[in-house]
Design an enzyme around this catalytic site. Structure first.
Site, PDB file in Angstrom:
ATOM      1  N   GLU A 125      -2.085 -11.986  11.955  1.00 45.31           N
ATOM      2  CA  GLU A 125      -2.324 -11.557  10.581  1.00 45.31           C
ATOM      3  C   GLU A 125      -3.519 -12.314  10.005  1.00 45.31           C
ATOM      4  OE1 GLU A 125       1.641 -12.390   8.721  1.00 45.31           O
ATOM      5  OE2 GLU A 125       2.158 -12.531  10.823  1.00 45.31           O
ATOM      6  N   HIS A 138       5.318 -12.850   1.447  1.00 47.85           N
ATOM      7  CA  HIS A 138       4.773 -11.491   1.597  1.00 47.85           C
ATOM      8  C   HIS A 138       4.955 -10.622   0.350  1.00 47.85           C
ATOM      9  CE1 HIS A 138       3.754 -12.385   5.643  1.00 47.85           C
ATOM     10  NE2 HIS A 138       4.847 -11.992   6.261  1.00 47.85           N
ATOM     11  N   ARG A 191       3.505 -17.377   2.705  1.00 44.19           N
ATOM     12  CA  ARG A 191       4.423 -18.075   1.815  1.00 44.19           C
ATOM     13  C   ARG A 191       3.727 -18.839   0.679  1.00 44.19           C
ATOM     14  NH1 ARG A 191       6.699 -17.767   6.791  1.00 44.19           N
ATOM     15  NH2 ARG A 191       8.915 -17.292   6.829  1.00 44.19           N
ATOM     16  N   ASP A 248       4.493 -19.609  14.725  1.00 43.99           N
ATOM     17  CA  ASP A 248       4.517 -18.909  13.434  1.00 43.99           C
ATOM     18  C   ASP A 248       3.645 -19.744  12.508  1.00 43.99           C
ATOM     19  OD1 ASP A 248       5.028 -17.308  11.301  1.00 43.99           O
ATOM     20  OD2 ASP A 248       7.203 -17.595  11.274  1.00 43.99           O
ATOM     21  N   HIS A 264       0.223  -6.196   8.842  1.00 41.24           N
ATOM     22  CA  HIS A 264       1.260  -6.901   9.589  1.00 41.24           C
ATOM     23  C   HIS A 264       1.725  -6.119  10.818  1.00 41.24           C
ATOM     24  CE1 HIS A 264       4.514  -9.656  10.380  1.00 41.24           C
ATOM     25  NE2 HIS A 264       4.340 -10.310   9.248  1.00 41.24           N
TER      26      HIS A 264
END
Ligand code: GLA
Length: 368
Positions: free
Chosen positions: A332, A120, A95, A266, A194
């Site tokens: 990631e 992304h 982001r 996350d 990803h």
């Protein structure tokens, strides 16, 4: 516990590359699928659409193969996908706050495609592009060189960016991913892969019983929109401490503000590393039941650990099995989110004349 490469004597077929058509996009572009087979028994298929890793077959302790990554059987699944399943992500993975940043005295506005933030690469990131693909065979390795040109102004980014990603599968079951890029005007760049993993097999259940170790003593806490606050916070004494192996589910439901804000894990972890550019251990993941594991090494400073909190079972995946809540997890490798607005974070700005380079290696292993 011992870690080994999958047993070559169990290999289904010798190493090689198979190339086949995989339909065409709604816009009429032809898409191909490439299947890389290695002596380790690890077999990986890759699409020219999004540079997607569609499947990864990995033997377990007894040699039984399972596909350990989430995805779709057909191209329309990937064209509609909003979860970045298996895809290459760019121009900026993760982001950027409000899709805004300033660079060399100019303000830029990017596509805002995730709760007011840029995520992304925007509405049509690199995950939706058809890449040109060239097969590569080199001293027992099989691989692919993927290329994509992102034009000046793409999703609001400055400069023409030429991107190259190489996938290389070795005889011992390592997948090395090399990212490189050049530009004709200064621009942020953050490239990642990803893939979502489920080492028990895609479609088999949730990933809460997987065991994870992260080589990170700090992480970047986020605000309610998942943008880092700028703090590098110690993981010690928190549910974010994976410095020794722990199951993913052990603390995911803990009463913790950061877990609440993200609906689970996350978050970007700050990797502990001796040198800024050497390949270093980032993560070790295992499924204790099957013995399948992945060791991830990277040159990147961070890794986003995402537990599939947005998967909700409404989208059908491979074999007609829906992608259920937490049925896969992503690791990631990346620079930190929102770096263009955080001068203290490692820089993501690529300038003309410089080469962007990073490397991530997934070693698919068996743990006895
Ligand atoms: C990344 C992000 C998540 C989510 C997924 C895609 O992992 O960190 O917040 O956006 O991609 O669904």
């Amino acid at each position: 516990m011992t870690t080994r490469s999958p047993d070559p004597s169990r290999a289904a077929s010798p190493s090689g590359i198979r190339r086949e058509p995989f339909g065409s996009t709604a816009g009429g572009e032809a898409v191909e699928r490439f299947t890389l087979t290695s002596a380790s028994g690890v077999t990986i298929s890759v699409l020219s659409f999004g540079g997607v890793i569609q499947s990864i077959l990995v033997p377990d302790r007894t040699g039984a193969l399972a596909d350990v990554t989430l995805g779709y059987d057909t191209l329309p699944g990937y064209e509609k996908d909003k979860s970045y399943l298996g895809a290459l992500v760019g121009r900026y993975a993760n982001r950027i706050r409000a899709g805004r940043f300033s660079l060399d005295g100019r303000d830029y506005t990017l596509a805002q495609n995730a709760g007011g933030n840029h995520l992304h690469g925007g509405m049509r990131g690199f995950n939706k592009a058809v890449w040109s693909v060239e097969p590569l065979e080199d001293r027992g390795d099989v691989g692919l060189v993927l290329r994509h040109v992102s034009p000046d102004g793409d999703e609001g980014y400055p400069g023409t960016l030429r991107v190259q990603v190489t996938y290389r599968l070795t005889p011992i079951g390592e997948l090395a991913i090399d990212f490189s890029a050049t530009t004709d005007a200064a621009t942020p760049v953050n490239l990642t892969q990803h893939a979502y993993f489920n080492l028990a097999g895609s479609g088999s259940g949730d990933i809460l019983g997987h065991v994870l170790e992260l080589n990170a003593s700090r992480f970047t806490p986020v605000d309610a929109t998942l943008i880092p606050t700028g703090e590098l916070r110690s993981v010690r004494g928190t549910p974010f401490d994976f410095s020794t192996p722990e199951t993913v589910g052990a603390r995911i439901g803990a009463d913790d503000e950061q877990l609440r804000l993200a609906g689970g894990y996350d978050h970007n972890f700050v990797l502990d590393r001796a040198s800024a550019s050497e390949l270093a251990l980032a993560a070790r993941l295992s499924d204790p039941v099957s013995g399948r594991g992945i060791d991830i090494h990277t040159t990147e400073p961070g890794i986003q650990f995402y537990t599939g909190n947005f998967l909700d079972g409404t989208v059908m995946g491979k074999g007609g099995v829906p992608h259920r809540y937490r049925s896969g997890l992503a690791l990631e490798t990346q620079h930190f989110p929102n770096s263009p607005n955080e001068p203290a974070f490692p820089s993501t700005i690529l300038r003309p004349g410089a080469d962007h380079r990073s490397r991530t290696v997934y070693h698919f292993v068996v743990r006895d």
